[in-house]
Design a protein around this motif. Structure first.
Motif, PDB file in Angstrom:
ATOM      1  N   ALA A 215      20.856   7.788  37.928  1.00  0.00           N
ATOM      2  CA  ALA A 215      21.278   8.699  36.713  1.00  0.00           C
ATOM      3  C   ALA A 215      22.496   8.428  36.053  1.00  0.00           C
ATOM      4  O   ALA A 215      22.767   8.653  34.923  1.00  0.00           O
ATOM      5  CB  ALA A 215      21.290   9.987  37.344  1.00  0.00           C
ATOM      6  N   ALA A 216      23.683   8.257  36.954  1.00  0.00           N
ATOM      7  CA  ALA A 216      24.865   7.892  36.295  1.00  0.00           C
ATOM      8  C   ALA A 216      24.871   6.694  35.558  1.00  0.00           C
ATOM      9  O   ALA A 216      25.801   6.489  34.379  1.00  0.00           O
ATOM     10  CB  ALA A 216      26.166   7.817  37.646  1.00  0.00           C
ATOM     11  N   HIS A 217      24.291   5.755  35.641  1.00  0.00           N
ATOM     12  CA  HIS A 217      24.028   4.579  34.985  1.00  0.00           C
ATOM     13  C   HIS A 217      23.451   4.969  33.575  1.00  0.00           C
ATOM     14  O   HIS A 217      23.774   4.632  32.643  1.00  0.00           O
ATOM     15  CB  HIS A 217      23.465   3.265  35.512  1.00  0.00           C
ATOM     16  CG  HIS A 217      23.020   2.308  34.890  1.00  0.00           C
ATOM     17  ND1 HIS A 217      23.990   1.485  34.132  1.00  0.00           N
ATOM     18  CD2 HIS A 217      21.926   1.892  34.218  1.00  0.00           C
ATOM     19  CE1 HIS A 217      23.193   0.574  33.306  1.00  0.00           C
ATOM     20  NE2 HIS A 217      21.992   0.594  33.425  1.00  0.00           N
ATOM     21  N   ALA A 218      22.207   5.732  33.935  1.00  0.00           N
ATOM     22  CA  ALA A 218      21.489   6.138  32.657  1.00  0.00           C
ATOM     23  C   ALA A 218      22.558   6.994  31.772  1.00  0.00           C
ATOM     24  O   ALA A 218      22.198   6.822  30.375  1.00  0.00           O
ATOM     25  CB  ALA A 218      20.347   7.012  32.978  1.00  0.00           C
ATOM     26  N   ALA A 219      23.411   7.664  32.222  1.00  0.00           N
ATOM     27  CA  ALA A 219      24.307   8.577  31.369  1.00  0.00           C
ATOM     28  C   ALA A 219      25.480   7.652  30.953  1.00  0.00           C
ATOM     29  O   ALA A 219      26.429   8.182  30.143  1.00  0.00           O
ATOM     30  CB  ALA A 219      24.756   9.555  32.427  1.00  0.00           C
ATOM     31  N   GLY A 220      25.530   6.298  31.291  1.00  0.00           N
ATOM     32  CA  GLY A 220      26.531   5.387  30.810  1.00  0.00           C
ATOM     33  C   GLY A 220      27.695   5.386  31.441  1.00  0.00           C
ATOM     34  O   GLY A 220      29.024   5.266  30.850  1.00  0.00           O
ATOM     35  N   LEU A 221      27.964   6.096  32.788  1.00  0.00           N
ATOM     36  CA  LEU A 221      29.242   6.232  33.519  1.00  0.00           C
ATOM     37  C   LEU A 221      29.192   5.186  34.551  1.00  0.00           C
ATOM     38  O   LEU A 221      30.399   4.977  34.998  1.00  0.00           O
ATOM     39  CB  LEU A 221      29.092   7.835  34.137  1.00  0.00           C
ATOM     40  CG  LEU A 221      29.102   8.853  33.385  1.00  0.00           C
ATOM     41  CD1 LEU A 221      28.766   9.984  34.030  1.00  0.00           C
ATOM     42  CD2 LEU A 221      30.470   9.029  32.688  1.00  0.00           C
ATOM     43  N   SER A 222      28.025   4.435  35.187  1.00  0.00           N
ATOM     44  CA  SER A 222      28.348   3.637  36.206  1.00  0.00           C
ATOM     45  C   SER A 222      27.592   2.270  36.066  1.00  0.00           C
ATOM     46  O   SER A 222      26.762   2.474  35.164  1.00  0.00           O
ATOM     47  CB  SER A 222      27.571   4.426  37.453  1.00  0.00           C
ATOM     48  OG  SER A 222      28.447   5.617  37.449  1.00  0.00           O
TER      49      SER A 222
ATOM     50  N   VAL B 141      35.457  11.593  31.816  1.00  0.00           N
ATOM     51  CA  VAL B 141      34.507  11.071  32.408  1.00  0.00           C
ATOM     52  C   VAL B 141      33.529  12.072  33.445  1.00  0.00           C
ATOM     53  O   VAL B 141      32.535  12.011  33.620  1.00  0.00           O
ATOM     54  CB  VAL B 141      35.195   9.942  33.268  1.00  0.00           C
ATOM     55  CG1 VAL B 141      34.076   9.656  34.385  1.00  0.00           C
ATOM     56  CG2 VAL B 141      35.419   8.769  32.466  1.00  0.00           C
ATOM     57  N   LEU B 142      34.249  13.092  33.703  1.00  0.00           N
ATOM     58  CA  LEU B 142      33.978  13.920  34.955  1.00  0.00           C
ATOM     59  C   LEU B 142      33.101  15.009  33.926  1.00  0.00           C
ATOM     60  O   LEU B 142      31.952  15.504  34.325  1.00  0.00           O
ATOM     61  CB  LEU B 142      35.356  14.862  35.612  1.00  0.00           C
ATOM     62  CG  LEU B 142      35.926  13.798  36.424  1.00  0.00           C
ATOM     63  CD1 LEU B 142      36.863  14.423  37.248  1.00  0.00           C
ATOM     64  CD2 LEU B 142      34.879  12.938  37.393  1.00  0.00           C
TER      65      LEU B 142
END
Length: 168
Positions: free
Chosen positions: A39-46, A84-85
């Motif tokens: 999910a964090a990857h899909a949100a562009g974070l990870s 980011v948070l």
């Protein structure tokens, strides 16, 4: 630490391999870590997850510098880390399919306090005072919105690639 991380190179490039089992006593379940990472990857974070099986998680390696505790105290970085948070809190849950776990630091504190009492810890004499402070804090945020939280927010889980921060 509840996992071990290794840098692995193959014909496809560099990858981070994370090995770790569930630690139910501390609320750590790898199926949830996998869902949150995706999910964090899909949100562009990870970085993206390239492979997963029980006890093994492989993600794309991010070229950059892992932050240190000194880095996160640097006032010049506070806004970037905060952004980011905020994005994590707002967007990760939008990409989580199915069930998720809820972490409540107050419930966790009550459980740990009970365990410390039962073990006759040297901290037992201060537990009532500490639990009262925790209860006061819990009441003060009772009207706050619930959002996705990282729950392992160590400096080492932030990587600066020179252009942006990544959340691991």
């Amino acid at each position: 630490m509840t996992n071990r991380n290794y840098l692995v190179r193959d014909a496809g490039g560099r990858h981070v391999v994370r090995l770790g089992d569930d630690v139910p006593h501390h609320g750590i379940f790898r199926w949830h870590e996998l869902a949150a990472s995706r999910a964090a990857h899909a949100a562009g974070l990870s970085p993206e997850i390239e492979y997963a099986e029980p006890g093994v998680l492989v993600m794309r390696f991010i070229e950059g510098r892992t932050l240190t505790p000194k880095d996160v105290r640097d006032s010049a970085r506070v806004e970037a880390i905060s952004a980011v948070l905020r994005k994590c809190h707002r967007e990760v849950s939008q990409h989580l399919p199915g069930r998720t776990l809820k972490f409540c630091p107050f419930q966790t504190s009550r459980r740990y306090a009970a365990e410390l009492r039962a073990a006759k810890s040297v901290w037992a004499g201060r537990l009532d005072e500490l639990l009262a402070l925790s209860a006061r804090l819990e009441r003060s945020i009772a009207s706050s919105a619930v959002s996705f939280g990282h729950n392992d927010l160590l400096a080492g889980n932030l990587i600066d690639d020179g252009t942006r921060l990544w959340l691991i």
